[in-house]
Design an enzyme around this catalytic site. Structure first.
Site, short mmCIF file in Angstrom:
data_model
loop_
_atom_site.label_atom_id
_atom_site.label_comp_id
_atom_site.label_asym_id
_atom_site.label_seq_id
_atom_site.Cartn_x
_atom_site.Cartn_y
_atom_site.Cartn_z
N LYS A 1 0.64 -1.17 -0.14
CA LYS A 1 -0.16 0.17 0.08
C LYS A 1 0.83 1.35 -0.24
CE LYS A 1 -4.59 0.51 2.71
NZ LYS A 1 -5.23 0.31 3.92
N ASP B 1 -2.58 10.24 -5.60
CA ASP B 1 -1.66 10.23 -6.32
C ASP B 1 -0.70 9.27 -5.79
OD1 ASP B 1 -0.99 9.86 -3.16
OD2 ASP B 1 0.02 11.80 -2.66
N ASP C 1 -15.95 -2.86 -0.26
CA ASP C 1 -14.83 -2.99 -0.54
C ASP C 1 -13.59 -3.44 0.47
OD1 ASP C 1 -14.88 -0.18 -1.08
OD2 ASP C 1 -13.38 -0.04 -0.89
N ASN C 2 -13.93 -3.00 1.59
CA ASN C 2 -13.22 -3.29 2.63
C ASN C 2 -14.22 -4.17 3.65
OD1 ASN C 2 -11.91 -1.41 2.10
ND2 ASN C 2 -12.66 0.17 3.49
N ASP D 1 -8.02 -3.10 5.45
CA ASP D 1 -7.63 -1.71 5.84
C ASP D 1 -8.22 -0.85 7.25
OD1 ASP D 1 -6.86 -1.74 2.68
OD2 ASP D 1 -9.44 -1.55 2.30
P1 AMP Z 1 -10.57 4.48 -0.14
O1 AMP Z 1 -11.16 5.57 -0.11
O2 AMP Z 1 -8.96 4.35 0.92
O3 AMP Z 1 -11.47 2.86 0.02
O4 AMP Z 1 -9.93 4.29 -1.47
C1 AMP Z 1 -11.09 4.01 -2.70
C2 AMP Z 1 -10.04 4.23 -4.22
O5 AMP Z 1 -9.36 5.24 -4.82
C3 AMP Z 1 -9.57 3.00 -3.99
O6 AMP Z 1 -9.65 2.49 -5.65
C4 AMP Z 1 -7.69 3.94 -3.50
O7 AMP Z 1 -7.15 2.90 -3.98
C5 AMP Z 1 -8.05 5.06 -4.61
N1 AMP Z 1 -7.08 6.03 -3.26
C6 AMP Z 1 -7.16 5.84 -2.08
N2 AMP Z 1 -5.90 6.86 -2.13
C7 AMP Z 1 -5.45 7.07 -2.73
C8 AMP Z 1 -4.31 7.32 -3.50
N3 AMP Z 1 -4.03 8.40 -2.93
N4 AMP Z 1 -3.89 7.44 -4.60
C9 AMP Z 1 -4.51 6.82 -5.49
N5 AMP Z 1 -5.16 6.23 -5.08
C10 AMP Z 1 -5.93 6.31 -3.97
MG MG Z 2 -9.87 -0.38 1.23
#
Ligand code: AMP
Ligand code: MG
Length: 503
Positions: free
Chosen positions: A126, A137, A265-266, A275
């Site tokens: 990650k 990013d 997704d988690n 996560d």
């Molecule tokens: P999350 O909010 O962590 O559940 O992520 C939602 C989506 O955004 C997922 O597909 C993650 O892989 C993507 N994502 C979250 N943070 C980043 C980041 N810093 N750079 C690229 N993709 C991200």
């Molecule tokens: Mg996740």
């Protein structure tokens, strides 16, 4: 799927002498569920944490696998010959809204390792740079990656099924977050797989119906091989996932854990916690407790977790409908009767766990052994906990002392006036086993203020508080002399604890 033109530089080959083997089972078997990809190469990486115990489980010789080989492996920059890292595709309901394409935006599945008991374990990064699924990013900040490491270790020591991290590497790169420049880091995480409810949602959305079947067969092979011969193995898979999640979420609730972002997704198929973002442990018992800065509706509050788990499992069941039966009405009624069992499975798991917490697991013959009487007793107890804002974790240790005859610690937190504490004598009459209670009720949990303190120090370059906290949390049930401050809840009147998502 392919975006080869954008891919970062090649991966170096780890010498065979490193003794690391990586398979690429998922990538081979389910090519439509991933994109071959590579991690970015930070110029000045620095190893922050390495998990010796987990390395040993994976058959890695920590004494021999050292220095830059170890660091570059943890970054996905040097891998065994033939490795094929991928970004995994998945969909998901996030806070109730459906995204058909999420996926590893800043993560990679490096491959699978065979652990010392012969099981395949995913090795996943990650913070390893942008992938075709990226929404930002591609990086991760050091604080949240250390937090995930710490929470996974704490949960494992508490006996909760969880992913665990093998290590954390600082990338040496700074990145903007909320108007600040933060240090970047990569977390290497080990899971019994990264199959999620969202993986099934993604597969269901593909035009090839064979992908869903292959995914379901793969999930059975990895997580419940004994079901392969069941009369309807997909119905058996659904039941197994429902049961695993019922047990998992009951465990969370019993120890006071709030996941904070139970999007589909988690939620894993394995029944492991995954996560660690805006998660936290409750101090005062409060079903409405919620610590996430973005969960304004408190959808994922402490007390909502069982019903959200069922909501997510219903989404999972929907994806499996075509596999359950060719007749959609038959399939639906099968799914409904499986989902209907969640409530009882959850209650049974919670009740069994609460009997253990109260030292009554081995005594079914007396009044509190009766299910109705036990439910009444615990309902009264939880009402008291909430009314008097009693610290959930230390309360059960105080009960342990009461079980030994010393009511002092309990009296200090639970007033026996206005009807409070009426259940205590009934519980004592049932003859609770104090030693059994102390084996079930932790002294040490990742208290929010201690986690924040350790991460703030790590941000300033001092990892000592982090290491001490990880060490304390590795033996949560054992009294550790001189470590009293790790037992105590945050001082009353301090700022409310908030954790932030997506950093
Ligand atoms: P999350 O909010 O962590 O559940 O992520 C939602 C989506 O955004 C997922 O597909 C993650 O892989 C993507 N994502 C979250 N943070 C980043 C980041 N810093 N750079 C690229 N993709 C991200
Ligand atoms: Mg996740």
């Amino acid at each position: 799927m392919s975006d080869a033109l954008l891919a970062p530089p090649a991966v170096d080959v780890l010498p065979e002498s490193a003794g690391i083997a990586l398979e690429h089972d998922f990538a081979d078997r389910l090519p439509e569920l991933s994109v071959p990809w590579r991690a970015f190469h930070p110029e000045e990486p620095r190893l922050l944490v390495w998990n010796d115990a987990l390395a040993e489980e994976l058959g890695i010789d920590s004494g021999r696998f050292t220095g830059s080989a170890r660091v570059r492996f943890l970054l996905g920059n040097a891998l065994p010959q033939g490795s094929g890292p991928v970004a995994q595709a998945y969909a998901g309901h996030q806070f109730g809204g459906y995204s058909p394409r999420l996926g590893d935006g800043r993560a990679l599945l490096l491959g699978e390792m065979r652990d010392s008991s012969g099981r395949l374990r995913d090795l996943h990064l990650k913070g390893s740079g942008r992938t075709p699924f990226a929404r930002a990013d591609g990086f991760a900040a050091l604080g949240p990656m250390l937090r995930e490491y710490l929470m996974g270790e704490a949960m494992a020591a508490l006996g909760v099924p969880t992913t665990r991290a093998l290590g954390v590497v600082a990338t040496g790169r700074r990145m903007p977050r909320d108007g600040e420049l933060l240090d970047g880091a990569v977390l290497a995480r080990v899971a019994s797989s990264h199959l999620r409810v969202g993986s099934f949602q993604f597969a269901r959305g593909l035009s090839d119906p064979g992908a869903l079947t292959r995914l379901a067969d793969y999930a059975i092979e990895r997580h419940a091989p004994e079901l392969a011969e069941a009369p309807n193995r997909y119905a058996a898979l659904l039941d197994a996932v429902i049961a695993a999640q019922a047990r998992l979420v009951a465990h969370w609730v019993l120890i006071g854990f709030v996941h904070g972002v139970m999007n589909t997704d988690n939620m894993t198929i394995s029944g492991e916690t995954i996560d660690y973002g805006p998660c936290a442990f409750i101090d005062a018992f409060d079903p409405a407790a919620s610590f996430s800065s973005i969960d304004l509706q408190r959808r994922y509050a402490y007390g909502n977790q069982p019903s959200i788990a069922l909501w997510n499992l219903t989404r999972f069941a929907e994806t499996l409908l075509p596999l359950l039966d060719p007749d959609v009405d038959v399939a639906k009624s099968m799914a409904v009767s499986s989902l209907d069992r969640f409530g009882a499975l959850y209650n049974d798991a919670w009740t069994a766990g609460m009997r253990e917490k109260l030292g009554l697991a081995g005594s079914a013959s007396h009044a509190s052994g009766d299910d109705g009487a036990f439910a009444e007793l615990t309902a009264e107890m939880l009402t008291d906990l909430q009314r008097h804002r009693i610290d959930y974790t230390s309360f059960f240790r105080a009960l342990g002392r009461a079980a030994e005859g010393d009511l002092g610690p309990l009296d200090a937190v639970l007033p026996r006036t206005d009807g409070s504490g009426a259940w205590v004598q009934r519980w004592l009459d049932a003859g609770p086993d104090a030693a059994a209670m102390d084996r079930m009720n932790p002294i040490y949990i990742p208290r929010n203020h201690l986690v924040e303190e350790a991460l703030a120090a790590a941000d300033e370059g001092d990892l000592a508080p982090f290491s001490s906290l990880v060490d304390v949390l590795s033996r949560p049930f054992e009294e550790q002399a001189g470590r009293e401050r790790y037992e105590r809840p945050a001082p009353e009147g301090g700022p409310a604890h908030v954790t932030f998502c997506g950093t």
